[in-house]
Enzyme design. Structure first.
Site, mmCIF file in Angstrom:
data_model
loop_
_atom_site.group_PDB
_atom_site.id
_atom_site.type_symbol
_atom_site.label_atom_id
_atom_site.label_comp_id
_atom_site.label_asym_id
_atom_site.label_seq_id
_atom_site.Cartn_x
_atom_site.Cartn_y
_atom_site.Cartn_z
ATOM 1 N N ASP A 135 0.048 -9.042 4.788
ATOM 2 C CA ASP A 135 -1.295 -9.232 5.652
ATOM 3 C C ASP A 135 -1.066 -8.415 7.145
ATOM 4 O O ASP A 135 -0.172 -9.604 7.377
ATOM 5 C CB ASP A 135 -1.673 -9.837 5.406
ATOM 6 C CG ASP A 135 -3.715 -9.674 5.446
ATOM 7 O OD1 ASP A 135 -3.523 -8.385 5.933
ATOM 8 O OD2 ASP A 135 -4.614 -10.448 6.163
ATOM 9 N N HIS B 292 0.973 0.626 8.442
ATOM 10 C CA HIS B 292 1.544 0.014 6.339
ATOM 11 C C HIS B 292 3.171 1.052 6.505
ATOM 12 O O HIS B 292 3.412 0.460 6.102
ATOM 13 C CB HIS B 292 0.412 0.966 5.900
ATOM 14 C CG HIS B 292 -0.987 0.711 5.803
ATOM 15 N ND1 HIS B 292 -1.059 -1.264 5.425
ATOM 16 C CD2 HIS B 292 -1.990 1.891 6.145
ATOM 17 C CE1 HIS B 292 -2.326 -0.623 5.813
ATOM 18 N NE2 HIS B 292 -2.741 0.478 5.569
ATOM 19 N N THR C 184 -7.083 -3.947 -6.007
ATOM 20 C CA THR C 184 -8.256 -3.069 -7.169
ATOM 21 C C THR C 184 -9.468 -3.425 -5.919
ATOM 22 O O THR C 184 -10.692 -2.224 -6.097
ATOM 23 C CB THR C 184 -8.684 -3.714 -8.078
ATOM 24 O OG1 THR C 184 -8.550 -5.422 -7.624
ATOM 25 C CG2 THR C 184 -7.983 -3.886 -9.181
ATOM 26 N N LEU D 291 17.565 -9.771 -8.097
ATOM 27 C CA LEU D 291 16.410 -10.134 -8.731
ATOM 28 C C LEU D 291 15.274 -9.183 -8.670
ATOM 29 O O LEU D 291 15.470 -7.897 -9.099
ATOM 30 C CB LEU D 291 15.978 -8.754 -6.250
ATOM 31 C CG LEU D 291 14.467 -9.601 -6.753
ATOM 32 C CD1 LEU D 291 14.072 -11.001 -6.252
ATOM 33 C CD2 LEU D 291 14.460 -9.124 -4.924
#
Ligand code: FPP
Length: 255
Positions: free
Chosen positions: A34, A51, A80, A145
């Site tokens: 965030d 972003h 969503t 991973l």
């Protein structure tokens, strides 16, 4: 396809984490990445620049996770609820998985990382789905991973979908109701077969789950940092792991 912003400053802290004790690291780390928008706003950039820079932080987290032998890293890349954002931002976010994989898939393969996703991929543009399916296919035999992107993911929807799948599943008609327990239910979630997150990290100072892994985080340890995701470094990851190592996990019992 390449999305470029020429103006990013790289922030790297001095890495002092060469001697982390590798015992008692969490198996599964989940991250709510965030603060991209705020990172950009602080610099007078458009939100999408945050972003783009967040993509670099994502790969730093992957590198840290492989370095510290984390087994599963689940990253909240698109919820969503994120469809409510302006079209321009949604379109940009839809391009990021392809951009990320275009740049980093060779490194992921080299590091023995397996790429997976949770969420409803069907609603994504074809180019996004294709890039993701290609990465899954190319990494499916890797046993390092597990890099698990939550894309078009919402925990409440996941639970509703699980209930629907159970109702449709003819195999369950032989079960007594009491036999439908947590283990049975978990097998209908996107995270079927995965251990629950031991550690949940959220950046940017917000302290909420935001519809992420509601079922799976029942006993996760939470670690919050004010650092905005694009500034998140391997040192921040290390700090979260050290903090986790000090936690006493009792799962409702006593020591
Ligand atoms: C939340 O920050 C972040 C997102 C909704 C997008 C997450 C995407 C990335 C971290 C880029 C990497 C993704 C991939 C697939 C490699 P926000 O926009 O809500 O930030 P704000 O709260 O400051 O506005």
């Amino acid at each position: 396809m390449s999305i470029r912003f020429p103006f990013f400053s790289k922030k790297e802290k001095n890495v002092s984490n060469q001697h982390i004790q590798l015992k008692n690291v969490p198996s599964h780390v989940a991250v709510i990445m965030d603060g991209n928008g705020r990172w950009a706003k602080k610099r007078g950039f458009p939100r999408v620049a945050g972003h783009k820079e967040g993509m670099e932080a994502t790969q730093r987290a992957v590198r840290a996770a492989t370095k510290y032998n984390i087994k599963i890293l689940t990253l909240f890349a698109f919820s969503t609820e994120n469809w409510k954002r302006p079209n321009y931002e949604v379109n940009f976010l839809m391009k990021l998985p392809k951009e990320f994989l275009h740049i980093y898939l060779p490194e992921l393969i080299e590091k023995n990382v397996r790429v997976e996703t949770i969420g409803e991929l069907s609603a994504l543009p074809d180019f996004t789905k294709e890039a993701i399916e290609d990465a899954k296919e190319k990494t499916k035999d890797n046993d390092g991973l597990l890099l698990n992107f939550a894309i078009n993911y919402g925990a409440r929807f996941e639970i509703i979908q699980a209930v629907r799948k159970m109702i449709r599943d003819k195999n369950l008609s032989n079960y007594n109701l009491d036999e439908i327990d947590e283990e049975v239910f978990s097998n209908y979630l996107y995270t079927k077969g995965l251990s629950d997150p031991d550690l949940l990290i959220r950046t940017s100072g917000e302290k909420r789950l935001s519809n992420f892994l509601l079922w799976q985080c029942a006993y996760s340890e939470f670690w919050f940092t004010d650092t905005l995701w694009p500034d998140f470094t391997e040192d921040d990851f290390y700090e979260a792991l050290i903090n986790f190592q000090k936690r006493k996990r009792r799962y409702g019992g006593i020591e």
